[in-house]
Design a protein around this motif. Structure first.
Motif, PDB file in Angstrom:
ATOM      1  N   ASN A   1      26.034 -28.127  -4.916  1.00 28.24           N
ATOM      2  CA  ASN A   1      24.729 -28.579  -4.429  1.00 28.24           C
ATOM      3  C   ASN A   1      24.308 -27.646  -3.294  1.00 28.24           C
ATOM      4  O   ASN A   1      24.506 -27.966  -2.121  1.00 28.24           O
ATOM      5  CB  ASN A   1      24.804 -30.034  -3.963  1.00 28.24           C
ATOM      6  N   PRO A   2      23.730 -26.485  -3.622  1.00 28.06           N
ATOM      7  CA  PRO A   2      23.481 -25.469  -2.593  1.00 28.06           C
ATOM      8  C   PRO A   2      22.416 -25.871  -1.577  1.00 28.06           C
ATOM      9  O   PRO A   2      21.455 -26.547  -1.904  1.00 28.06           O
ATOM     10  CB  PRO A   2      23.005 -24.264  -3.403  1.00 28.06           C
ATOM     11  N   ARG A   3      22.648 -25.444  -0.329  1.00 25.25           N
ATOM     12  CA  ARG A   3      21.655 -25.624   0.728  1.00 25.25           C
ATOM     13  C   ARG A   3      20.800 -24.359   0.757  1.00 25.25           C
ATOM     14  O   ARG A   3      21.312 -23.260   0.930  1.00 25.25           O
ATOM     15  CB  ARG A   3      22.299 -25.854   2.084  1.00 25.25           C
ATOM     16  N   ILE A   4      19.499 -24.546   0.576  1.00 27.52           N
ATOM     17  CA  ILE A   4      18.553 -23.434   0.536  1.00 27.52           C
ATOM     18  C   ILE A   4      17.585 -23.610   1.704  1.00 27.52           C
ATOM     19  O   ILE A   4      17.092 -24.711   1.942  1.00 27.52           O
ATOM     20  CB  ILE A   4      17.791 -23.422  -0.805  1.00 27.52           C
ATOM     21  N   VAL A   5      17.340 -22.536   2.424  1.00 27.92           N
ATOM     22  CA  VAL A   5      16.425 -22.589   3.563  1.00 27.92           C
ATOM     23  C   VAL A   5      15.371 -21.495   3.431  1.00 27.92           C
ATOM     24  O   VAL A   5      15.593 -20.484   2.773  1.00 27.92           O
ATOM     25  CB  VAL A   5      17.169 -22.449   4.911  1.00 27.92           C
ATOM     26  N   LEU A   6      14.233 -21.731   4.059  1.00 29.93           N
ATOM     27  CA  LEU A   6      13.161 -20.735   4.111  1.00 29.93           C
ATOM     28  C   LEU A   6      13.127 -20.177   5.525  1.00 29.93           C
ATOM     29  O   LEU A   6      12.952 -20.919   6.495  1.00 29.93           O
ATOM     30  CB  LEU A   6      11.815 -21.370   3.759  1.00 29.93           C
ATOM     31  N   LEU A   7      13.313 -18.868   5.640  1.00 26.08           N
ATOM     32  CA  LEU A   7      13.332 -18.201   6.944  1.00 26.08           C
ATOM     33  C   LEU A   7      11.922 -17.829   7.365  1.00 26.08           C
ATOM     34  O   LEU A   7      11.179 -17.218   6.606  1.00 26.08           O
ATOM     35  CB  LEU A   7      14.211 -16.949   6.859  1.00 26.08           C
ATOM     36  N   SER A   8      11.559 -18.221   8.586  1.00 27.62           N
ATOM     37  CA  SER A   8      10.232 -17.941   9.127  1.00 27.62           C
ATOM     38  C   SER A   8      10.366 -17.196  10.452  1.00 27.62           C
ATOM     39  O   SER A   8      11.302 -17.452  11.209  1.00 27.62           O
ATOM     40  CB  SER A   8       9.487 -19.255   9.371  1.00 27.62           C
ATOM     41  N   PRO A   9       9.427 -16.294  10.746  1.00 25.80           N
ATOM     42  CA  PRO A   9       9.466 -15.627  12.045  1.00 25.80           C
ATOM     43  C   PRO A   9       9.074 -16.551  13.199  1.00 25.80           C
ATOM     44  O   PRO A   9       9.243 -16.195  14.355  1.00 25.80           O
ATOM     45  CB  PRO A   9       8.473 -14.480  11.899  1.00 25.80           C
ATOM     46  N   GLY A  10       8.522 -17.720  12.906  1.00 27.42           N
ATOM     47  CA  GLY A  10       8.199 -18.677  13.959  1.00 27.42           C
ATOM     48  C   GLY A  10       6.738 -19.059  14.013  1.00 27.42           C
ATOM     49  O   GLY A  10       5.904 -18.553  13.268  1.00 27.42           O
ATOM     50  N   SER A  11       6.432 -19.957  14.922  1.00 32.34           N
ATOM     51  CA  SER A  11       5.097 -20.550  15.008  1.00 32.34           C
ATOM     52  C   SER A  11       4.015 -19.568  15.443  1.00 32.34           C
ATOM     53  O   SER A  11       2.836 -19.829  15.248  1.00 32.34           O
ATOM     54  CB  SER A  11       5.112 -21.750  15.951  1.00 32.34           C
TER      55      SER A  11
END
Length: 99
Positions: free
Chosen positions: A39-49
């Motif tokens: 059950n992989p954990r997937i994240v979306l990387l953002s440079p920030g607000s």
């Protein structure tokens, strides 16, 4: 709602819905992550607000059901990337970066 308000000529252009595309992306990312975890954990990387694309990052992460992270949210231990949480470090299997 939009499809009811657009001119009839646009209906003839066979415009496709976006949901099937994003479902295929989710499936591909899940298959990629299943090499490491059932059950992989997937994240979306953002440079920030402060990024011009932050709203899109937030929307996309919520739509796809992924955590939105910034570089400061991540840690590396023993050649593995982890998400810093209040409960401790959680391993990440796939990082999606739009940049």
């Amino acid at each position: 709602a939009v499809s009811r308000t657009i001119p009839p000529e646009l209906h003839e252009q066979r415009v496709q819905r976006l949901a099937p595309f994003f479902q295929k992306v989710q499936q591909a990312l899940k298959r990629l992550g299943q090499r490491l975890s059932e059950n992989p954990r997937i994240v979306l990387l953002s440079p920030g607000s402060k990024s011009a694309w932050y709203f899109e990052d937030v929307y996309l992460a919520r739509y796809m059901g992924y955590s939105l992270v910034e570089g400061a949210d991540l840690a590396v231990r023993d050649d593995r990337i982890f998400l810093k949480t209040l409960a401790g470090l959680v391993p990440i299997d796939v990082i999606v970066s739009r940049g």
